[in-house]
Design a protein around this motif. Structure first.
Motif, PDB file in Angstrom:
ATOM      1  N   THR A   5       2.105  -8.232   2.525  1.00 28.02           N
ATOM      2  CA  THR A   5       2.966  -7.695   1.313  1.00 28.02           C
ATOM      3  C   THR A   5       2.778  -6.890   0.360  1.00 28.02           C
ATOM      4  O   THR A   5       2.020  -7.326   0.617  1.00 28.02           O
ATOM      5  N   ILE A   6       3.556  -6.191  -0.693  1.00 25.10           N
ATOM      6  CA  ILE A   6       3.419  -4.887  -1.334  1.00 25.10           C
ATOM      7  C   ILE A   6       3.647  -6.275  -1.757  1.00 25.10           C
ATOM      8  O   ILE A   6       4.703  -6.494  -2.489  1.00 25.10           O
ATOM      9  N   PRO A   7       2.882  -6.512  -3.083  1.00 29.32           N
ATOM     10  CA  PRO A   7       3.057  -7.322  -4.658  1.00 29.32           C
ATOM     11  C   PRO A   7       4.386  -7.107  -5.513  1.00 29.32           C
ATOM     12  O   PRO A   7       4.193  -5.146  -5.361  1.00 29.32           O
ATOM     13  N   GLU A   8       5.014  -7.187  -5.864  1.00 32.55           N
ATOM     14  CA  GLU A   8       6.126  -7.349  -7.060  1.00 32.55           C
ATOM     15  C   GLU A   8       5.003  -6.355  -7.958  1.00 32.55           C
ATOM     16  O   GLU A   8       4.436  -7.313  -8.720  1.00 32.55           O
ATOM     17  N   LEU A   9       5.100  -4.895  -8.234  1.00 34.02           N
ATOM     18  CA  LEU A   9       4.555  -4.429  -9.237  1.00 34.02           C
ATOM     19  C   LEU A   9       4.819  -4.153 -10.479  1.00 34.02           C
ATOM     20  O   LEU A   9       6.328  -3.714 -10.963  1.00 34.02           O
ATOM     21  N   ARG A  10       4.499  -4.512 -11.863  1.00 35.86           N
ATOM     22  CA  ARG A  10       5.060  -3.889 -13.269  1.00 35.86           C
ATOM     23  C   ARG A  10       4.333  -3.023 -13.766  1.00 35.86           C
ATOM     24  O   ARG A  10       4.796  -1.815 -14.209  1.00 35.86           O
ATOM     25  N   TYR A  11       2.749  -2.479 -13.121  1.00 38.93           N
ATOM     26  CA  TYR A  11       1.932  -1.253 -13.488  1.00 38.93           C
ATOM     27  C   TYR A  11       1.619  -1.309 -12.245  1.00 38.93           C
ATOM     28  O   TYR A  11       1.025  -2.280 -11.430  1.00 38.93           O
ATOM     29  N   ALA A  12       1.009   0.258 -12.383  1.00 35.18           N
ATOM     30  CA  ALA A  12       0.254   0.957 -10.872  1.00 35.18           C
ATOM     31  C   ALA A  12      -0.348   1.634 -11.443  1.00 35.18           C
ATOM     32  O   ALA A  12       0.489   3.057 -12.440  1.00 35.18           O
ATOM     33  N   MET A  13      -1.523   2.187 -11.342  1.00 39.41           N
ATOM     34  CA  MET A  13      -2.503   4.040 -11.799  1.00 39.41           C
ATOM     35  C   MET A  13      -3.459   4.138 -11.028  1.00 39.41           C
ATOM     36  O   MET A  13      -4.660   2.730 -10.905  1.00 39.41           O
ATOM     37  N   SER A  14      -3.454   5.352 -10.474  1.00 33.60           N
ATOM     38  CA  SER A  14      -4.928   5.499  -9.615  1.00 33.60           C
ATOM     39  C   SER A  14      -6.214   6.010 -11.001  1.00 33.60           C
ATOM     40  O   SER A  14      -6.247   5.763 -12.091  1.00 33.60           O
ATOM     41  N   ARG A  15      -7.106   5.430 -10.380  1.00 31.67           N
ATOM     42  CA  ARG A  15      -8.523   5.659 -10.963  1.00 31.67           C
ATOM     43  C   ARG A  15      -8.545   6.999 -11.539  1.00 31.67           C
ATOM     44  O   ARG A  15      -9.073   7.857 -12.605  1.00 31.67           O
ATOM     45  N   GLU A  16      -8.375   8.366 -10.670  1.00 34.15           N
ATOM     46  CA  GLU A  16      -8.033   9.393 -10.932  1.00 34.15           C
ATOM     47  C   GLU A  16      -7.522  10.066 -11.803  1.00 34.15           C
ATOM     48  O   GLU A  16      -7.832  11.021 -13.292  1.00 34.15           O
ATOM     49  N   HIS A  37       1.529 -12.820  -8.797  1.00 31.37           N
ATOM     50  CA  HIS A  37       0.117 -13.537  -7.832  1.00 31.37           C
ATOM     51  C   HIS A  37       0.524 -14.293  -7.004  1.00 31.37           C
ATOM     52  O   HIS A  37      -0.116 -14.070  -5.618  1.00 31.37           O
ATOM     53  N   GLY A  38       1.567 -15.476  -7.093  1.00 26.02           N
ATOM     54  CA  GLY A  38       2.167 -16.118  -5.810  1.00 26.02           C
ATOM     55  C   GLY A  38       1.341 -17.267  -5.545  1.00 26.02           C
ATOM     56  O   GLY A  38       1.124 -18.321  -5.230  1.00 26.02           O
ATOM     57  N   TYR A  39      -0.217 -17.470  -6.340  1.00 24.00           N
ATOM     58  CA  TYR A  39      -1.122 -18.494  -6.468  1.00 24.00           C
ATOM     59  C   TYR A  39      -0.694 -19.928  -7.308  1.00 24.00           C
ATOM     60  O   TYR A  39       0.466 -19.807  -8.077  1.00 24.00           O
ATOM     61  N   ARG A  88      -6.066 -14.225  -0.030  1.00 22.63           N
ATOM     62  CA  ARG A  88      -6.097 -13.356  -1.434  1.00 22.63           C
ATOM     63  C   ARG A  88      -7.068 -11.930  -1.485  1.00 22.63           C
ATOM     64  O   ARG A  88      -6.456 -11.552  -2.128  1.00 22.63           O
ATOM     65  N   LEU A  89      -8.061 -12.458  -0.790  1.00 19.13           N
ATOM     66  CA  LEU A  89      -9.934 -11.488  -0.847  1.00 19.13           C
ATOM     67  C   LEU A  89      -9.018 -10.484   0.453  1.00 19.13           C
ATOM     68  O   LEU A  89      -8.663  -9.330   0.074  1.00 19.13           O
ATOM     69  N   GLU A  90      -7.998 -10.768   0.840  1.00 18.72           N
ATOM     70  CA  GLU A  90      -7.359 -10.067   2.156  1.00 18.72           C
ATOM     71  C   GLU A  90      -6.818  -8.911   1.179  1.00 18.72           C
ATOM     72  O   GLU A  90      -6.152  -7.928   1.591  1.00 18.72           O
ATOM     73  N   ARG A  91      -5.030  -9.644   0.325  1.00 17.16           N
ATOM     74  CA  ARG A  91      -3.894  -8.884   0.178  1.00 17.16           C
ATOM     75  C   ARG A  91      -4.887  -7.998  -1.391  1.00 17.16           C
ATOM     76  O   ARG A  91      -3.983  -6.877  -1.234  1.00 17.16           O
ATOM     77  N   TYR A 182       1.886 -13.588 -12.984  1.00 18.72           N
ATOM     78  CA  TYR A 182       1.579 -12.000 -12.779  1.00 18.72           C
ATOM     79  C   TYR A 182       0.039 -11.771 -13.302  1.00 18.72           C
ATOM     80  O   TYR A 182      -0.919 -11.925 -14.262  1.00 18.72           O
ATOM     81  N   ALA A 183      -1.431 -11.373 -12.138  1.00 24.11           N
ATOM     82  CA  ALA A 183      -2.090 -10.676 -12.856  1.00 24.11           C
ATOM     83  C   ALA A 183      -2.759  -9.193 -12.175  1.00 24.11           C
ATOM     84  O   ALA A 183      -1.511  -8.477 -11.457  1.00 24.11           O
TER      85      ALA A 183
END
Length: 277
Positions: A5-16, A37-39, A88-91, A182-183
């Motif tokens: 599932t797509i986690p609830e995002l607060r920030y996201a930015m590509s490396r480039e 994160h749901g841990y 966790r690793l799959e996500r 949040y992680a």
């Protein structure tokens, strides 16, 4: 936790987007994201409780103004459980766009960091490990400072600014505030970043490190850098050598065989001889 599932995002930015140009030394084009994160809260609470008990005897403060327990999963079984959790690793692999595995070096696989005005935070640096997940265990309220700052430009440009005694321009810094539950996942290899100094309050964070299964050789952990925090324990030198021969070198050779360098075609010489008609 559902790995797909797509986690609830607060920030996201590509490396480039962070660095400002195309890059080759990477495991994917993923830059940084912060997500719900749901841990298990009880598991994280147990990790923090154990870490606080170990702080006086196991935490070090030698490098980058950071106080932390290095290789924390060696001492706290709950960290090892989370570090190797399959879902966790799959996500994280889904988010990163490439299959990930726990970073294999015992002193670097995980850390618990203690940040406050006395213990410090962490100065500007680029990570040696390819992929890092930051999981807050506790954040005081209020907390003044202690947020993640990422330099949005080429890291060598930023290092040159710092070496000259100047400050990083504020309009080139991306700020990410840590938040409980949040992680933050980042590919900080080659990305200049720091934790802003804490003027009031404290934060305790679990740091879990990963690398690419396909490209385990994409790694910037040099021996002098590892030794800066681990000069009294040299067993990791043998671990590193064994990993190079058993994992990194075979993977590198596979990649080279699958991606041969094209043979350049001789270009015509300007002004050279022309065919006569």
């Amino acid at each position: 936790m559902n790995a797909h599932t797509i986690p609830e995002l607060r920030y996201a930015m590509s490396r480039e987007a962070i660095i400002g140009h195309e890059t080759a030394w990477k495991v994917s084009s993923f830059g940084v994201a912060q997500y719900l994160h749901g841990y298990d809260p009880a598991l994280l609470a147990a990790i923090e409780e154990a870490a606080l008990k170990l702080k006086a005897s196991h935490a070090v403060h030698k490098h980058l103004d950071l106080t932390f327990i290095t290789g924390a999963d060696r001492f706290i079984p709950e960290i090892k459980e989370l570090l190797h959790d399959k879902l966790r690793l799959e996500r994280l692999s889904d988010m990163m766009g490439t299959k990930l595995e726990p970073y294999p070096l015992s002193i670097v696989g995980s850390t618990v960091t203690f940040m406050n005005p006395k213990d410090g935070a962490v100065e500007w640096h680029c990570d040696g490990v390819p992929v890092t997940e930051l999981i807050p265990l506790s954040i005081s309220n209020p907390l003044v400072g202690g947020h993640l700052e990422i330099y949005c430009d080429d890291s060598e440009t930023g290092r040159a600014i710092l070496e000259s005694g100047r400050e990083i321009p504020r309009n080139q810094v991306m700020r990410i505030d840590h938040k409980m539950n949040y992680a933050t996942l980042g590919q900080f290899l080659g990305v200049l970043h720091r934790t802003a100094p804490i003027r009031f309050g404290e934060r305790v964070t679990l740091v879990l490190n990963q690398r690419s299964v396909a490209k385990p050789y994409v790694d910037d952990n040099r021996m002098f850098y590892l030794a800066a925090d681990n000069d009294h324990d040299r067993e990791w030198v043998n671990e590193l050598a064994e990993d190079v021969w058993a994992n990194q070198l075979p993977a590198y050779r596979r990649f080279e065989a699958e991606h041969p360098v094209p043979t350049p075609v001789d270009a015509p010489v300007p002004g050279g001889a022309r065919e006569s008609w």
